[in-house]
Design a protein around this motif. Structure first.
Motif, PDB file in Angstrom:
ATOM      1  N   UNK A  14       0.809  -1.100  -0.009  1.00  0.00           N
ATOM      2  CA  UNK A  14       0.000   0.115   0.099  1.00  0.00           C
ATOM      3  C   UNK A  14       0.785   1.295   0.205  1.00  0.00           C
ATOM      4  N   UNK A  15       1.729   1.325   0.713  1.00  0.00           N
ATOM      5  CA  UNK A  15       2.839   2.523   0.905  1.00  0.00           C
ATOM      6  C   UNK A  15       3.427   2.701  -0.455  1.00  0.00           C
ATOM      7  N   UNK A  16       3.759   1.488  -0.845  1.00  0.00           N
ATOM      8  CA  UNK A  16       4.730   1.682  -2.169  1.00  0.00           C
ATOM      9  C   UNK A  16       3.541   2.092  -3.158  1.00  0.00           C
ATOM     10  N   UNK A  17       2.431   1.770  -3.423  1.00  0.00           N
ATOM     11  CA  UNK A  17       1.564   2.401  -4.310  1.00  0.00           C
ATOM     12  C   UNK A  17       1.415   3.697  -3.987  1.00  0.00           C
ATOM     13  N   UNK A  18       1.078   4.331  -2.738  1.00  0.00           N
ATOM     14  CA  UNK A  18       0.960   5.532  -2.440  1.00  0.00           C
ATOM     15  C   UNK A  18       1.956   6.396  -2.790  1.00  0.00           C
ATOM     16  N   UNK A  19       3.057   6.044  -2.690  1.00  0.00           N
ATOM     17  CA  UNK A  19       4.294   7.030  -2.912  1.00  0.00           C
ATOM     18  C   UNK A  19       4.286   6.997  -4.545  1.00  0.00           C
ATOM     19  N   UNK A  20       4.162   6.101  -5.240  1.00  0.00           N
ATOM     20  CA  UNK A  20       4.505   6.068  -6.802  1.00  0.00           C
ATOM     21  C   UNK A  20       3.088   6.591  -7.622  1.00  0.00           C
ATOM     22  N   UNK A  21       2.061   6.632  -6.435  1.00  0.00           N
ATOM     23  CA  UNK A  21       0.840   7.211  -7.302  1.00  0.00           C
ATOM     24  C   UNK A  21       1.082   8.646  -7.400  1.00  0.00           C
ATOM     25  N   UNK A  22       1.728   9.350  -6.380  1.00  0.00           N
ATOM     26  CA  UNK A  22       2.007  10.773  -6.380  1.00  0.00           C
ATOM     27  C   UNK A  22       2.947  10.929  -7.821  1.00  0.00           C
ATOM     28  N   UNK A  23       4.056  10.292  -7.945  1.00  0.00           N
ATOM     29  CA  UNK A  23       4.881  10.484  -9.222  1.00  0.00           C
ATOM     30  C   UNK A  23       4.169  10.424 -10.292  1.00  0.00           C
ATOM     31  N   UNK A  24       3.149   9.389 -10.364  1.00  0.00           N
ATOM     32  CA  UNK A  24       2.599   8.991 -11.609  1.00  0.00           C
ATOM     33  C   UNK A  24       1.572  10.084 -11.989  1.00  0.00           C
ATOM     34  N   UNK A  25       0.874  10.611 -10.858  1.00  0.00           N
ATOM     35  CA  UNK A  25      -0.140  11.772 -11.205  1.00  0.00           C
ATOM     36  C   UNK A  25       0.630  12.850 -11.669  1.00  0.00           C
ATOM     37  N   UNK A  26       1.799  13.236 -11.413  1.00  0.00           N
ATOM     38  CA  UNK A  26       2.529  14.264 -11.993  1.00  0.00           C
ATOM     39  C   UNK A  26       3.255  13.896 -13.197  1.00  0.00           C
ATOM     40  N   UNK A  27       3.152  12.787 -13.904  1.00  0.00           N
ATOM     41  CA  UNK A  27       3.513  12.619 -15.305  1.00  0.00           C
ATOM     42  C   UNK A  27       5.085  11.988 -15.008  1.00  0.00           C
ATOM     43  N   UNK A  28       5.555  11.582 -13.842  1.00  0.00           N
ATOM     44  CA  UNK A  28       6.802  10.912 -13.630  1.00  0.00           C
ATOM     45  C   UNK A  28       6.693   9.429 -13.848  1.00  0.00           C
ATOM     46  N   UNK A  29       7.133   9.052 -14.831  1.00  0.00           N
ATOM     47  CA  UNK A  29       7.164   7.448 -14.836  1.00  0.00           C
ATOM     48  C   UNK A  29       8.401   6.902 -14.880  1.00  0.00           C
ATOM     49  N   UNK A  30       9.527   7.425 -14.663  1.00  0.00           N
ATOM     50  CA  UNK A  30      10.977   6.856 -14.566  1.00  0.00           C
ATOM     51  C   UNK A  30      10.915   5.703 -13.651  1.00  0.00           C
TER      52      UNK A  30
END
Length: 141
Positions: free
Chosen positions: A19-35
């Motif tokens: 859940x925590x992993x998803x939460x942190x990456x979701x922030x990046x993905x929502x800003x368009x950062x898919x690196x």
């Protein structure tokens, strides 16, 4: 029964990590950062493998219990509590996964739109080329 409770708590620990992993990456993905997408995917897969192993251990421990009536009320309460926590994490993770998929789909749509724009621009620029000018350049080379 203590083994089952311990395994359920361990499972919830890894669900929390997921859940925590998803939460942190979701922030990046929502800003368009898919690196970090590949690392995100690989980490999720490792956690899922651990969860699968814990599930197999739970099944083995559960099959060893001969009579559930031998369990104390406190043990039953702990199992129910751990199961409720697991259910909550699973439902939240499903919601997160839907958000992740929506972010990826939006990025994919943007890329497709950009490629279509590039194709249109190339076609428009190609319409301005002079065939005699290009032929003369080819002869000089």
């Amino acid at each position: 029964m203590l083994r089952i409770i311990s395994l359920l708590e361990e499972k919830n620990h890894y669900l929390e990590k997921f859940y925590s992993l998803n939460e942190s990456e979701l922030v990046n993905f929502s800003m368009g950062h898919f690196e970090g997408l590949e690392n995100f995917y690989n980490t999720r897969e490792r956690i899922l493998e651990i969860l699968k192993y814990i599930d197999s251990q739970l099944e083995a421990a559960n099959s060893e219990i001969e009579d559930m009536n031998q369990c104390s009320a406190e043990e039953r309460r702990q199992v129910k509590s751990a199961m409720a926590i697991k259910d909550e994490y699973v439902s939240r993770i499903i919601e997160q996964d839907l958000e992740v998929l929506a972010c990826i789909e939006a990025a994919k749509s943007n890329i497709i739109r950009e490629l279509q724009d590039v194709r249109r621009v190339r076609k428009a620029v190609g319409g301005y080329k002079s065939p005699t000018f290009n032929k003369r350049l080819d002869e000089e080379a």
